[in-house]
Write a protein that holds these residues in place. Structure first.
Motif, PDB file in Angstrom:
ATOM      1  N   GLU A   1       0.802  -1.216   0.000  1.00 15.92           N
ATOM      2  CA  GLU A   1       0.000   0.000   0.000  1.00 15.92           C
ATOM      3  C   GLU A   1       0.837   1.269   0.000  1.00 15.92           C
ATOM      4  N   ALA A   2       2.163   1.126  -0.023  1.00 16.30           N
ATOM      5  CA  ALA A   2       3.038   2.297   0.007  1.00 16.30           C
ATOM      6  C   ALA A   2       4.021   2.223  -1.144  1.00 16.30           C
ATOM      7  N   ASN A   3       4.441   3.378  -1.600  1.00 11.71           N
ATOM      8  CA  ASN A   3       5.448   3.480  -2.642  1.00 11.71           C
ATOM      9  C   ASN A   3       6.699   4.047  -1.979  1.00 11.71           C
ATOM     10  N   PRO A   4       7.590   3.197  -1.478  1.00 15.62           N
ATOM     11  CA  PRO A   4       8.737   3.688  -0.705  1.00 15.62           C
ATOM     12  C   PRO A   4       9.717   4.481  -1.565  1.00 15.62           C
ATOM     13  N   THR A   5      10.330   5.498  -0.944  1.00 16.40           N
ATOM     14  CA  THR A   5      11.343   6.280  -1.641  1.00 16.40           C
ATOM     15  C   THR A   5      12.625   5.459  -1.755  1.00 16.40           C
ATOM     16  N   LEU A   6      13.526   5.945  -2.574  1.00 20.86           N
ATOM     17  CA  LEU A   6      14.817   5.294  -2.752  1.00 20.86           C
ATOM     18  C   LEU A   6      15.550   5.193  -1.412  1.00 20.86           C
ATOM     19  N   SER A   7      15.494   6.236  -0.615  1.00 17.68           N
ATOM     20  CA  SER A   7      16.162   6.240   0.690  1.00 17.68           C
ATOM     21  C   SER A   7      15.616   5.141   1.601  1.00 17.68           C
ATOM     22  N   VAL A   8      14.300   4.981   1.635  1.00 15.78           N
ATOM     23  CA  VAL A   8      13.684   3.948   2.485  1.00 15.78           C
ATOM     24  C   VAL A   8      14.062   2.548   1.981  1.00 15.78           C
ATOM     25  N   ILE A   9      14.072   2.354   0.667  1.00 20.08           N
ATOM     26  CA  ILE A   9      14.449   1.045   0.130  1.00 20.08           C
ATOM     27  C   ILE A   9      15.898   0.728   0.470  1.00 20.08           C
ATOM     28  N   TRP A  10      16.791   1.733   0.382  1.00 25.42           N
ATOM     29  CA  TRP A  10      18.193   1.502   0.769  1.00 25.42           C
ATOM     30  C   TRP A  10      18.294   1.127   2.237  1.00 25.42           C
ATOM     31  N   LYS A  11      17.549   1.828   3.093  1.00 23.40           N
ATOM     32  CA  LYS A  11      17.590   1.527   4.530  1.00 23.40           C
ATOM     33  C   LYS A  11      17.125   0.096   4.795  1.00 23.40           C
ATOM     34  N   ILE A  12      16.071  -0.323   4.118  1.00 21.53           N
ATOM     35  CA  ILE A  12      15.564  -1.690   4.306  1.00 21.53           C
ATOM     36  C   ILE A  12      16.595  -2.708   3.839  1.00 21.53           C
ATOM     37  N   SER A  13      17.148  -2.501   2.651  1.00 18.30           N
ATOM     38  CA  SER A  13      18.113  -3.484   2.128  1.00 18.30           C
ATOM     39  C   SER A  13      19.362  -3.538   2.995  1.00 18.30           C
ATOM     40  N   ASN A  14      19.845  -2.387   3.465  1.00 16.77           N
ATOM     41  CA  ASN A  14      21.006  -2.391   4.358  1.00 16.77           C
ATOM     42  C   ASN A  14      20.672  -3.057   5.684  1.00 16.77           C
ATOM     43  N   GLY A  15      19.491  -2.781   6.219  1.00 14.36           N
ATOM     44  CA  GLY A  15      19.078  -3.371   7.492  1.00 14.36           C
ATOM     45  C   GLY A  15      18.930  -4.879   7.429  1.00 14.36           C
ATOM     46  N   LEU A  16      18.477  -5.389   6.283  1.00 10.21           N
ATOM     47  CA  LEU A  16      18.318  -6.835   6.105  1.00 10.21           C
ATOM     48  C   LEU A  16      19.565  -7.488   5.502  1.00 10.21           C
ATOM     49  N   ASN A  17      20.543  -6.637   5.162  1.00  9.78           N
ATOM     50  CA  ASN A  17      21.801  -7.104   4.578  1.00  9.78           C
ATOM     51  C   ASN A  17      21.557  -7.869   3.272  1.00  9.78           C
ATOM     52  N   ILE A  18      20.731  -7.266   2.405  1.00  8.34           N
ATOM     53  CA  ILE A  18      20.425  -7.848   1.098  1.00  8.34           C
ATOM     54  C   ILE A  18      20.594  -6.772   0.032  1.00  8.34           C
ATOM     55  N   PRO A  19      20.879  -7.152  -1.198  1.00 10.40           N
ATOM     56  CA  PRO A  19      20.923  -6.158  -2.280  1.00 10.40           C
ATOM     57  C   PRO A  19      19.537  -5.556  -2.490  1.00 10.40           C
ATOM     58  N   ILE A  20      19.512  -4.313  -2.897  1.00  4.79           N
ATOM     59  CA  ILE A  20      18.241  -3.626  -3.110  1.00  4.79           C
ATOM     60  C   ILE A  20      17.383  -4.356  -4.146  1.00  4.79           C
ATOM     61  N   THR A  21      18.007  -4.927  -5.166  1.00  5.35           N
ATOM     62  CA  THR A  21      17.231  -5.605  -6.201  1.00  5.35           C
ATOM     63  C   THR A  21      16.588  -6.892  -5.695  1.00  5.35           C
ATOM     64  N   ALA A  22      17.048  -7.409  -4.548  1.00  2.15           N
ATOM     65  CA  ALA A  22      16.392  -8.585  -3.981  1.00  2.15           C
ATOM     66  C   ALA A  22      14.951  -8.249  -3.590  1.00  2.15           C
ATOM     67  N   LEU A  23      14.712  -7.003  -3.191  1.00  6.06           N
ATOM     68  CA  LEU A  23      13.345  -6.576  -2.868  1.00  6.06           C
ATOM     69  C   LEU A  23      12.486  -6.449  -4.120  1.00  6.06           C
ATOM     70  N   LEU A  24      13.127  -6.308  -5.272  1.00  2.00           N
ATOM     71  CA  LEU A  24      12.411  -6.069  -6.523  1.00  2.00           C
ATOM     72  C   LEU A  24      12.440  -7.266  -7.451  1.00  2.00           C
ATOM     73  N   SER A  25      12.964  -8.377  -6.998  1.00  2.00           N
ATOM     74  CA  SER A  25      13.360  -9.482  -7.871  1.00  2.00           C
ATOM     75  C   SER A  25      12.241 -10.012  -8.752  1.00  2.00           C
ATOM     76  N   ILE A  26      12.671 -10.346  -9.952  1.00  2.00           N
ATOM     77  CA  ILE A  26      11.875 -11.079 -10.929  1.00  2.00           C
ATOM     78  C   ILE A  26      12.789 -12.179 -11.434  1.00  2.00           C
ATOM     79  N   GLU A  27      12.309 -13.387 -11.445  1.00  2.00           N
ATOM     80  CA  GLU A  27      13.110 -14.499 -11.963  1.00  2.00           C
ATOM     81  C   GLU A  27      12.671 -14.789 -13.390  1.00  2.00           C
ATOM     82  N   ALA A  28      13.636 -14.819 -14.298  1.00  2.00           N
ATOM     83  CA  ALA A  28      13.331 -15.116 -15.700  1.00  2.00           C
ATOM     84  C   ALA A  28      14.608 -15.516 -16.417  1.00  2.00           C
ATOM     85  N   ASP A  29      14.442 -16.229 -17.522  1.00  2.00           N
ATOM     86  CA  ASP A  29      15.584 -16.592 -18.348  1.00  2.00           C
ATOM     87  C   ASP A  29      16.117 -15.381 -19.106  1.00  2.00           C
TER      88      ASP A  29
END
Length: 190
Positions: free
Chosen positions: A52-80
């Motif tokens: 329900e929220a559209n997080p800013t770039l800063s918030v996404i960076w904080k989440i990825s750093n806090g979870l120790n994951i790359p930012i794109t892991a939050l956005l992942s799409i698996e495809a060939d």
């Protein structure tokens, strides 16, 4: 069989929310603990997890750093095959909308690729990424002044720079036209 995947705006918020919930749960971190750790309100995290929220770039960076994951892991799409088309991609904006980053691709948590747009006379202060992150930036169009560790670097069109991204760094567009950047963020150890 076509296995191409593209970004669809309606799915982005839900994908980020589902991935956030999954990573947070897998690491055994409560919403409240994550909120306290990264300095983002619990309500904001709840809204992100619900899609329900559209997080800013800063918030996404904080989440990825806090979870120790790359930012794109939050956005992942698996495809060939994945295609990132100009003007059709996901856009992550700074809170003041001076800087826009478009995630392009990621490579199994080792590297992320972005296209960035910095408005004329705009400045974007990036928070430090986690320890060991290296950034590679190429100016595709325009000019860029980059500040890292108290040092200032001037880059013109097609100039590239590599630096340790685990410290504060600031991007400045000193010109009257938009600056277009290509970023590679490497998570491999130094």
């Amino acid at each position: 069989m076509n296995t191409e995947k593209t970004w669809e705006d309606g799915d982005v918020g839900k994908r980020i929310g589902n991935n956030l919930r999954q990573f947070r749960s897998n690491k055994g971190i409560s919403l409240e603990a994550l909120a306290n750790q990264i300095g983002v309100s619990k309500l904001t995290l709840i809204n992100i997890e619900r899609g329900e929220a559209n997080p800013t770039l800063s918030v996404i960076w904080k989440i990825s750093n806090g979870l120790n994951i790359p930012i794109t892991a939050l956005l992942s799409i698996e495809a060939d095959v994945s295609i990132s088309r100009n003007k059709d991609g996901l856009k992550l904006t700074s809170s003041n909308e001076v800087f826009v980053a478009e995630p392009l691709f990621h490579s199994h948590g080792l590297m992320e690729f972005y296209r960035g747009y910095l408005q004329p006379q705009g400045e974007y202060l990036s928070e430090p990424h986690r320890q060991g992150v290296i950034e590679f930036v190429t100016v595709m169009s325009g000019k860029l002044t980059l500040e890292v560790d108290g040092n200032t670097y001037q880059l013109d069109e097609y100039d590239s720079i590599r630096f340790k991204g685990d410290r504060p760094h600031k991007y400045v567009n000193p010109s009257s036209s938009i600056t277009i950047l290509h970023f590679v963020i490497s998570y491999s150890s130094l």
